[in-house]
Design an enzyme around this catalytic site. Sequence first.
Site, PDB file in Angstrom:
ATOM      1  N   MET A  31       0.910  -1.303   0.018  1.00 54.93           N
ATOM      2  CA  MET A  31      -0.008  -0.043  -0.026  1.00 54.93           C
ATOM      3  C   MET A  31       0.885   1.297  -0.159  1.00 54.93           C
ATOM      4  O   MET A  31       1.336   1.475   0.916  1.00 54.93           O
ATOM      5  CB  MET A  31      -0.934   0.028   1.256  1.00 54.93           C
ATOM      6  CG  MET A  31      -1.727  -1.216   1.569  1.00 54.93           C
ATOM      7  SD  MET A  31      -3.111  -1.399   0.173  1.00 54.93           S
ATOM      8  CE  MET A  31      -4.181  -0.037   0.650  1.00 54.93           C
ATOM      9  N   SER A  32       0.749   1.993  -1.040  1.00 61.63           N
ATOM     10  CA  SER A  32       1.614   3.253  -1.035  1.00 61.63           C
ATOM     11  C   SER A  32       0.835   4.511  -0.498  1.00 61.63           C
ATOM     12  O   SER A  32       1.410   5.476  -0.579  1.00 61.63           O
ATOM     13  CB  SER A  32       1.984   3.397  -2.615  1.00 61.63           C
ATOM     14  OG  SER A  32       0.849   3.895  -3.423  1.00 61.63           O
TER      15      SER A  32
ATOM     16  N   VAL B 247      -4.218   5.642  -5.363  1.00 62.69           N
ATOM     17  CA  VAL B 247      -5.361   5.003  -5.889  1.00 62.69           C
ATOM     18  C   VAL B 247      -4.988   3.798  -6.388  1.00 62.69           C
ATOM     19  O   VAL B 247      -5.757   2.929  -6.123  1.00 62.69           O
ATOM     20  CB  VAL B 247      -5.898   6.243  -6.981  1.00 62.69           C
ATOM     21  CG1 VAL B 247      -4.861   6.410  -8.081  1.00 62.69           C
ATOM     22  CG2 VAL B 247      -7.225   5.466  -7.178  1.00 62.69           C
TER      23      VAL B 247
ATOM     24  N   SER C 195      -2.819   1.404  -5.718  1.00 63.52           N
ATOM     25  CA  SER C 195      -2.552   0.110  -4.699  1.00 63.52           C
ATOM     26  C   SER C 195      -4.196   0.049  -3.912  1.00 63.52           C
ATOM     27  O   SER C 195      -4.348  -1.138  -3.604  1.00 63.52           O
ATOM     28  CB  SER C 195      -1.504   0.377  -3.850  1.00 63.52           C
ATOM     29  OG  SER C 195      -1.747   1.507  -3.120  1.00 63.52           O
TER      30      SER C 195
ATOM     31  N   CYS D 236      14.604   0.086  -6.333  1.00 64.45           N
ATOM     32  CA  CYS D 236      13.532   0.006  -5.578  1.00 64.45           C
ATOM     33  C   CYS D 236      12.588  -1.243  -5.689  1.00 64.45           C
ATOM     34  O   CYS D 236      12.035  -1.796  -4.653  1.00 64.45           O
ATOM     35  CB  CYS D 236      12.618   1.128  -5.538  1.00 64.45           C
ATOM     36  SG  CYS D 236      11.449   1.229  -4.012  1.00 64.45           S
TER      37      CYS D 236
ATOM     38  N   CYS E 209      10.719   9.816  -4.919  1.00 62.41           N
ATOM     39  CA  CYS E 209      10.106   9.927  -3.630  1.00 62.41           C
ATOM     40  C   CYS E 209      11.258  10.451  -2.769  1.00 62.41           C
ATOM     41  O   CYS E 209      10.570  11.318  -1.889  1.00 62.41           O
ATOM     42  CB  CYS E 209       9.711   8.762  -3.122  1.00 62.41           C
ATOM     43  SG  CYS E 209      10.715   7.369  -2.884  1.00 62.41           S
TER      44      CYS E 209
END
Length: 347
Positions: free
Chosen positions: A3-4, A7, A9, A95, A190
């Site tokens: 879960m990031s 929308v 995920s 990542c 990020c």
Amino acid sequence: MAMSGGVDSSVAAGLLVEQGHEVIGITLRVWSYEGPARCGSCCAPEDVDDARRVCDKLGIPFYVAQAEELFRDRVVMPFVREYQHGRTPIPCVACNRDIKFDFLLKRARALGAKLATGHYARIDGPAGARRLLTAVDAAKDQSYFLFSLGQGELEDLRFPVGHLTKAQVRAEGERLGLCTSNKPESQEICFVPDNDYAGFVERVGGGSKGGDIVTAEGEKLGAHDGIHHFTIGQRRGLGVSSKLPIYVQRIDPESGDVVVGPEEALWRDALGVYPVSWVAGAPPAEATPVTVKIRNRHAPSAGTLTPTRDGASIKLDSPARAITPGQAAVFYRGDEVLGGGFIRSAS
């Protein structure tokens, strides 16, 4: 379910719940939220809160996993070192490879679970012969970042939104009543929320070797204070004047020289790629026609792939602009990802 807080995920989790799966939401804390190098998108506190709210709405458990040290070692510091060595890195590949599909996949397997993410890509084929495919929504396809996935990983992965367009995903979010359904997308890396890559390299790694800005003929046009300020194809911010437009052609990490020249000199039709990861587990037996993406937003170029002892060489049918060491080259056959690796040379 990774879960990031976005929308994609969120909807992926909702679809899995509707399909009757037992879903566990997990968010990775990967970077400091404080100080001059604070985290930006995908892992900021507000994103963690959004992921928690989505899990509450869906009635599934939610956890936060600490991965800051691993993220710094596997993603952030290699990003810094690549810039310090005159290459332009692509941290999203590291990542995905080392955090999501290694660290997090191991966590899922330890629970006897599969790992699902909100990536726009598809998986099909039987066990042992899985295929990684591009997403239905070509504008949102993320298969470029997933070339390191092999048969072992694909067996235990699910991409629930890969068959949907972005508009359909947002509509599903609205239908499910998720707070993230209209959340804007983030475009930056990020851990560099201000997009100032050079400043980040200086803050975290202390900068890089300075040198001269020179032409291909050796004429000195000026000097600079660090090669991390430059990337292949760059025109703005060179700090030198010229009667005609000039672009970065090559960066020499040993001397610190940045070689500049006209735009037409940026076009090349051959590249060397190393190391290479093959989705099937092995390279093609012989030279193979493929299409190649040399950066995420690059339209695929037709060419011929020839496996080498330690990687692959690519001969393009037509020259491509600004083939950049450090970026990924990803090989496709139709909508299937054959594999990919990191560009080391161009000619």
